[in-house]
Design a protein around this motif. Structure first.
Motif, PDB file in Angstrom:
ATOM      1  N   SER A 126      23.230  83.650  42.427  1.00  0.00           N
ATOM      2  CA  SER A 126      24.608  83.601  41.916  1.00  0.00           C
ATOM      3  C   SER A 126      25.460  82.674  42.783  1.00  0.00           C
ATOM      4  O   SER A 126      26.290  81.912  42.261  1.00  0.00           O
ATOM      5  CB  SER A 126      25.218  85.008  41.888  1.00  0.00           C
ATOM      6  OG  SER A 126      24.530  85.836  40.980  1.00  0.00           O
ATOM      7  N   ALA A 139      22.772  84.354  36.933  1.00  0.00           N
ATOM      8  CA  ALA A 139      23.080  83.033  37.485  1.00  0.00           C
ATOM      9  C   ALA A 139      23.685  82.127  36.415  1.00  0.00           C
ATOM     10  O   ALA A 139      24.619  81.359  36.689  1.00  0.00           O
ATOM     11  CB  ALA A 139      21.813  82.405  38.056  1.00  0.00           C
ATOM     12  N   VAL A 147      27.344  83.146  35.843  1.00  0.00           N
ATOM     13  CA  VAL A 147      28.164  82.649  36.949  1.00  0.00           C
ATOM     14  C   VAL A 147      28.413  81.152  36.789  1.00  0.00           C
ATOM     15  O   VAL A 147      29.542  80.661  36.970  1.00  0.00           O
ATOM     16  CB  VAL A 147      27.493  82.937  38.303  1.00  0.00           C
ATOM     17  CG1 VAL A 147      28.224  82.224  39.442  1.00  0.00           C
ATOM     18  CG2 VAL A 147      27.458  84.435  38.567  1.00  0.00           C
TER      19      VAL A 147
END
Length: 323
Positions: A23, A208, A211
């Motif tokens: 992240s 991920a 984000v």
């Protein structure tokens, strides 16, 4: 095969670490992770297939033998968390997209992590597994209509498309996994030691991607988002436990209900938010994926070191790796 099993255990054991690392990378270097967003529903479908592979008809036996306990688990799950999500969004004055994301997170079914936490906490693991299974099966209808009812005034919602997506992402893969478990149990038993690691990898990739897609907005909203998620999760854990105790459940059963309420299928909320809402609506679920495992493991460890109803749980009790 032993090498793969050890690698799978290493991946699963350090899930929170992978989420934090990936992240952080996605926040500062979002470009490589953004394309994953287009495939999130497929990744989640594989995760739900993995869940189905760990399920069998035995998981539903408690519906017949202990229907009241299962009913309470399902009822509290879909009553408490959507209202807590709605209340937290209103209390903090979140913008519509984030508010809708909080409600969607609350309306999602419980996650499989609840089974592991219940086991560690010396709770009623059988009850936890059954409630998780029933919650997941009921998700297409309950998640869709509860979310629509509470968030319909915040943003436009295509109820039919949302319901169909949950069926495709959740119900079909889970059903396929259960069928495969019945038809080729020996093969599934071998895969069961590796499948959880695949799920972890895909969950980390999903987070991920979320984000990366929201990196610019996340910089200005990180604090309020974190507060909202902590309120949501903490209230869920507290209300889950005391709801169980209020209706006469033992401490062991109430511990199971606690994690069924407080731990959510945040991956499903992420996929639905990206498919049907503003990408920003996926942020609460992405943050919750990290936080609920931190808070859940702390509470589970605390309870695990205490006797249940005055009697210590059996030391040799086991649980399937993916449950």
């Amino acid at each position: 095969m032993r090498y793969l099993e050890r690698l799978a255990q290493f991946i699963c054991k350090n899930m929170t670490l992978w989420v934090v690392i990936l992240s952080a990378i996605a926040f500062f270097y979002p470009a490589p992770f953004k394309p994953i967003g287009k495939y999130i529903s497929y990744l989640l479908g594989v995760i739900m297939l993995g869940m189905g592979l760990t399920m069998s008809l035995e998981d539903f036996r408690l519906v017949l033998t202990r229907p009241k306990d299962v009913f309470y688990g399902v009822f509290f799950r879909y009553l408490i968390m959507p209202l807590v999500g709605f209340g937290a969004a209103k209390l903090l004055g979140l913008p519509p997209a984030l508010a809708a994301g909080m409600v969607l997170l609350g309306a999602a079914p419980s996650g499989t992590g609840s089974n592991v936490m219940t086991y560690i906490a010396k709770g009623d693991t059988a009850l936890s597994i059954t409630v998780s299974s029933i919650n997941t099966i009921l998700a297409p209808v309950l998640t869709t209509y509860i979310f629509s009812f509470l968030a319909g005034s915040m943003i436009p919602i295509d109820v039919g498309a949302l319901l169909l997506d949950i069926v495709k992402i959740v119900l079909v893969p889970v059903a396929a996994g259960v069928v495969l478990h019945m038809l080729v149990p020996s093969l599934v038993e071998k895969l069961a030691k590796v499948v959880p690691a695949v799920s972890v990898i895909f969950i980390v990739a999903i987070i991920a991607s979320v984000v990366a897609l929201n990196s610019a907005k996340l910089a200005t909203m990180a604090f309020i988002l974190f507060v909202a998620v902590v309120i949501h999760n903490t209230a869920g854990l507290l209300l889950g436990y005391y709801a169980g105790r209020t209706v006469g459940m033992s401490r062991k059963k109430s511990r199971a209900i606690t994690f069924e309420i407080g731990m959510e299928n945040s991956g499903l909320a992420v996929a639905l938010a990206l498919a049907h809402l503003d990408p920003m609506a996926a942020l609460p679920a992405a943050v919750m994926t990290v936080w609920e495992y931190i808070a859940g493991s702390l509470l589970a460890s605390y309870w695990g070191n205490k006797p249940v109803d005055g009697i210590a749980a059996p030391a040799g009790e086991a649980i399937a790796a993916a449950k």
